[in-house]
Design an enzyme around this catalytic site. Structure first.
Site, mmCIF file in Angstrom:
data_model
loop_
_atom_site.group_PDB
_atom_site.id
_atom_site.type_symbol
_atom_site.label_atom_id
_atom_site.label_comp_id
_atom_site.label_asym_id
_atom_site.label_seq_id
_atom_site.Cartn_x
_atom_site.Cartn_y
_atom_site.Cartn_z
ATOM 1 N N ASP A 22 33.489 -3.978 25.085
ATOM 2 C CA ASP A 22 33.310 -3.516 23.699
ATOM 3 C C ASP A 22 34.619 -3.463 22.919
ATOM 4 O O ASP A 22 34.840 -2.562 22.115
ATOM 5 C CB ASP A 22 32.637 -2.127 23.666
ATOM 6 C CG ASP A 22 31.388 -2.083 24.513
ATOM 7 O OD1 ASP A 22 30.592 -3.025 24.413
ATOM 8 O OD2 ASP A 22 31.212 -1.124 25.297
ATOM 9 N N GLY A 24 35.608 -5.993 20.989
ATOM 10 C CA GLY A 24 35.535 -6.913 19.852
ATOM 11 C C GLY A 24 35.842 -8.353 20.244
ATOM 12 O O GLY A 24 36.318 -9.136 19.421
ATOM 13 N N GLY A 26 33.785 -10.579 20.651
ATOM 14 C CA GLY A 26 32.856 -11.442 19.920
ATOM 15 C C GLY A 26 33.488 -12.144 18.737
ATOM 16 O O GLY A 26 33.255 -13.334 18.516
ATOM 17 N N HIS A 51 26.226 -9.172 21.894
ATOM 18 C CA HIS A 51 27.132 -9.871 21.008
ATOM 19 C C HIS A 51 26.402 -10.077 19.679
ATOM 20 O O HIS A 51 25.339 -10.670 19.647
ATOM 21 C CB HIS A 51 27.468 -11.208 21.677
ATOM 22 C CG HIS A 51 28.357 -12.076 20.883
ATOM 23 N ND1 HIS A 51 29.661 -12.256 21.203
ATOM 24 C CD2 HIS A 51 28.134 -12.802 19.775
ATOM 25 C CE1 HIS A 51 30.211 -13.065 20.320
ATOM 26 N NE2 HIS A 51 29.305 -13.405 19.450
ATOM 27 N N THR A 52 26.982 -9.541 18.611
ATOM 28 C CA THR A 52 26.326 -9.650 17.304
ATOM 29 C C THR A 52 26.716 -10.963 16.630
ATOM 30 O O THR A 52 27.891 -11.308 16.582
ATOM 31 C CB THR A 52 26.767 -8.476 16.396
ATOM 32 O OG1 THR A 52 26.532 -7.271 17.114
ATOM 33 C CG2 THR A 52 26.005 -8.457 15.097
ATOM 34 N N ARG A 152 21.801 -12.768 50.545
ATOM 35 C CA ARG A 152 21.463 -14.121 51.026
ATOM 36 C C ARG A 152 20.148 -14.206 51.786
ATOM 37 O O ARG A 152 20.014 -14.971 52.728
ATOM 38 C CB ARG A 152 22.597 -14.679 51.906
ATOM 39 C CG ARG A 152 23.892 -14.834 51.195
ATOM 40 C CD ARG A 152 25.032 -14.793 52.144
ATOM 41 N NE ARG A 152 25.031 -13.537 52.868
ATOM 42 C CZ ARG A 152 25.664 -13.328 54.003
ATOM 43 N NH1 ARG A 152 26.340 -14.310 54.558
ATOM 44 N NH2 ARG A 152 25.630 -12.154 54.589
ATOM 45 N N THR A 373 23.893 -2.974 23.162
ATOM 46 C CA THR A 373 22.749 -3.206 24.038
ATOM 47 C C THR A 373 21.898 -1.953 24.193
ATOM 48 O O THR A 373 20.680 -1.998 24.114
ATOM 49 C CB THR A 373 23.243 -3.681 25.423
ATOM 50 O OG1 THR A 373 24.023 -4.849 25.240
ATOM 51 C CG2 THR A 373 22.088 -3.995 26.360
ATOM 52 N N ASP A 405 42.855 -0.882 12.622
ATOM 53 C CA ASP A 405 42.663 -0.226 11.330
ATOM 54 C C ASP A 405 41.748 0.998 11.396
ATOM 55 O O ASP A 405 41.742 1.822 10.492
ATOM 56 C CB ASP A 405 42.086 -1.239 10.323
ATOM 57 C CG ASP A 405 40.800 -1.863 10.838
ATOM 58 O OD1 ASP A 405 40.654 -1.985 12.072
ATOM 59 O OD2 ASP A 405 39.939 -2.209 10.008
HETATM 60 P P1 IMP Z 1 25.394 -2.681 34.575
HETATM 61 O O1 IMP Z 1 26.280 -3.842 34.332
HETATM 62 O O2 IMP Z 1 24.204 -2.621 33.678
HETATM 63 O O3 IMP Z 1 25.030 -2.525 36.026
HETATM 64 O O4 IMP Z 1 26.239 -1.359 34.238
HETATM 65 C C1 IMP Z 1 27.354 -0.940 35.017
HETATM 66 C C2 IMP Z 1 28.389 -0.225 34.160
HETATM 67 O O5 IMP Z 1 28.973 -1.166 33.279
HETATM 68 C C3 IMP Z 1 27.831 0.890 33.295
HETATM 69 O O6 IMP Z 1 28.799 1.901 33.183
HETATM 70 C C4 IMP Z 1 27.610 0.209 31.951
HETATM 71 O O7 IMP Z 1 27.685 1.129 30.892
HETATM 72 C C5 IMP Z 1 28.806 -0.730 31.925
HETATM 73 N N1 IMP Z 1 28.559 -1.934 31.110
HETATM 74 C C6 IMP Z 1 27.781 -2.991 31.424
HETATM 75 N N2 IMP Z 1 27.810 -3.917 30.446
HETATM 76 C C7 IMP Z 1 28.646 -3.429 29.499
HETATM 77 C C8 IMP Z 1 29.112 -3.962 28.243
HETATM 78 O O8 IMP Z 1 28.775 -5.063 27.798
HETATM 79 N N3 IMP Z 1 29.989 -3.149 27.560
HETATM 80 C C9 IMP Z 1 30.415 -1.948 28.039
HETATM 81 N N4 IMP Z 1 30.003 -1.436 29.203
HETATM 82 C C10 IMP Z 1 29.128 -2.169 29.927
#
Ligand code: IMP
Length: 433
Positions: A22, A24, A26, A51-52, A152, A373, A405
């Site tokens: 998160d 940025g 994107g 991703h927006t 596996r 998400t 900013d």
């Molecule tokens: P999972 O990937 O859904 O199994 O989540 C595992 C950890 O990764 C959790 O703490 C989620 O909040 C974090 N997480 C998964 N994807 C993102 C993302 O795109 N941005 C920020 N945190 C993420």
């Protein structure tokens, strides 16, 4: 070196986050996808990312498709290292159809693994909450799918979807060994239309990527999450289940990391984290972690009403969220987003509060730090240079600083230069810096 000079020198660039996601990415992925790349590829994760993109003036969030997909002349690859919920992928393709965007240049790896409905059920039951040892996953089935891959025994690959015998045999094993409640016929019949939908795009993408490299195509690797969430280098066990570093991203598309130049994205001078796990610089420490763990209950609507006294009917909003009425919700989102900004005097007051928890709320509002998400509030804190140094060691030295900013209304800023208690980022003991 200017950006133009920099990109001239490289054939493969990866946009990788050096924090907990998160940051940025994107924006930069969009820039390079539009102005530079011939091929845009993802190598890790699944629809846990978000991703927006703006299509025909409308905001859309893609969770699986690389952002280059809106450019019809670019090749977009979902790589071998990904885990793909094919129903969710179909939904994103529907959105493209709706907007009249063609996606004949999409390639889906035959080696990627498929997120099955029973993976999602297991993830939700075990990890999407943060009580009882749950890590606060996105609940998209990512961990259980990667678990099956590594085990596996009955991990289902994209190519298995087109071999009825293999698919049935693997499902039988899954039922026998780990998922006794699944109804095999039901699972197959629900998968079938989604499998048919993606079939034209399925390829040996590793070989395709080698061809692109040989042909001199400019390749953009779109990182997912961030290196502090990497299962290899992150704050294990509070991580995602893939290696979202430069190394893992290159492996996830089948090319050597040595030919990839990484641009590491860093939110600065504050950073964020979603879900459970250590965050040494968090504003408000434990109080903030527990508050944010309530997820959507403390979303942007709740905070706007509670802290900015905005006149919002939370009951109606919760009802719309339950019904997943995205169109109606978008209206409320717009209303709130127009109201909340770092220029709002109340947001500034919060951001400069002497109460660190409220300071964190202010920074969250100023930066619009709510999950794309999951809509969860993101935990906020000062940028941690100790963990950044580690990330640079993994991903390389070139950094892009983002969101600077957001704190323009802050009276002062701080950075974490060292930890007051000894211990590494993974599993050490921390104090606020
Ligand atoms: P999972 O990937 O859904 O199994 O989540 C595992 C950890 O990764 C959790 O703490 C989620 O909040 C974090 N997480 C998964 N994807 C993102 C993302 O795109 N941005 C920020 N945190 C993420």
């Amino acid at each position: 070196m200017s950006l133009e000079q920099l990109v001239k020198e490289y054939q493969v660039i990866a946009i990788i986050c050096n924090q907990w996601g998160d940051t940025g990415k994107g924006k930069f992925v969009d820039y390079f996808a539009e102005h530079w790349a011939d091929v845009i590829a993802r190598g890790t994760g699944g629809n846990n990312a978000g991703h927006t993109v703006i299509i025909n003036g409308k905001k859309r969030i893609f969770h699986l498709l690389p952002s280059g997909i809106i450019h019809e002349d670019k090749i977009n690859v979902l790589g071998n290292g990904m885990v793909i919920d094919i129903g969710a992928l179909g939904g994103e393709l529907d959105e493209l159809d709706h907007e009249g965007i063609k996606y004949h240049n999409l390639m889906v790896s035959e080696d990627a693994h498929v997120v099955m409905p029973y993976h999602i059920d297991k993830d939700k039951a075990k990890h999407s909450g943060q009580g009882n040892g749950g890590i606060g996953s996105t609940g998209r089935g990512i961990g259980p799918c990667y678990t099956d891959k590594i085990e596996r025994s009955h991990g289902i690959m994209v190519r298995d979807l087109f071999n009825k015998d293999v698919l049935r045999r693997k499902l039988q094993k899954a039922k026998k060994e780990d998922f006794p409640d699944i109804n095999i016929d039901d699972v197959i019949s629900k998968l079938q239309p989604h499998a048919d939908r993606i079939r034209p795009f399925v390829r040996d993408t590793v070989t395709e990527m080698h061809r692109f490299v040989k042909e001199g195509k400019k390749i953009l690797l779109e990182g997912a999450q961030g290196v502090l969430l990497s299962v290899e280098y992150g704050t294990y066990p509070y991580v995602t289940s893939s290696d979202c570093s430069l190394n893992g991203t290159a492996a996830g598309v089948g090319i050597p990391a040595s030919i990839v130049h990484a641009l590491g994205i860093v939110k600065f001078p504050y950073m964020t984290r979603v879900g459970a796990g250590p965050f040494p610089t968090e504003f408000g420490g434990k109080e903030s972690e527990e508050y944010c763990a309530k997820g959507i209950e403390h979303d942007i609507f709740f905070e706007a009403k509670k802290h900015l006294w905005m006149d919002l009917d939370l009951d109606t909003i919760r009802k719309l969220q339950k019904e997943n009425d995205l169109a109606e919700l978008a209206k409320y989102e717009k209303q709130v987003e127009n109201y909340i900004s770092s220029h709002h005097s109340k947001v500034r007051d919060l951001m400069n509060s002497i109460d660190p928890f409220l300071q964190g709320v202010g920074v969250r509002m100023a930066g619009g730090e709510y999950g794309a998400t999951t809509k969860r509030p993101r935990r906020t804190g000062w940028t941690d240079l100790v963990s950044l140094k580690r990330a640079v060691g993994v991903n390389g030295p070139d950094l892009i600083l983002t969101k600077a900013d957001v704190l323009s209304g802050a009276d002062d800023i701080q950075l974490c230069t060292h930890y007051t208690h000894s211990g590494r980022l993974m599993g050490g003991v921390y104090k606020r810096c």
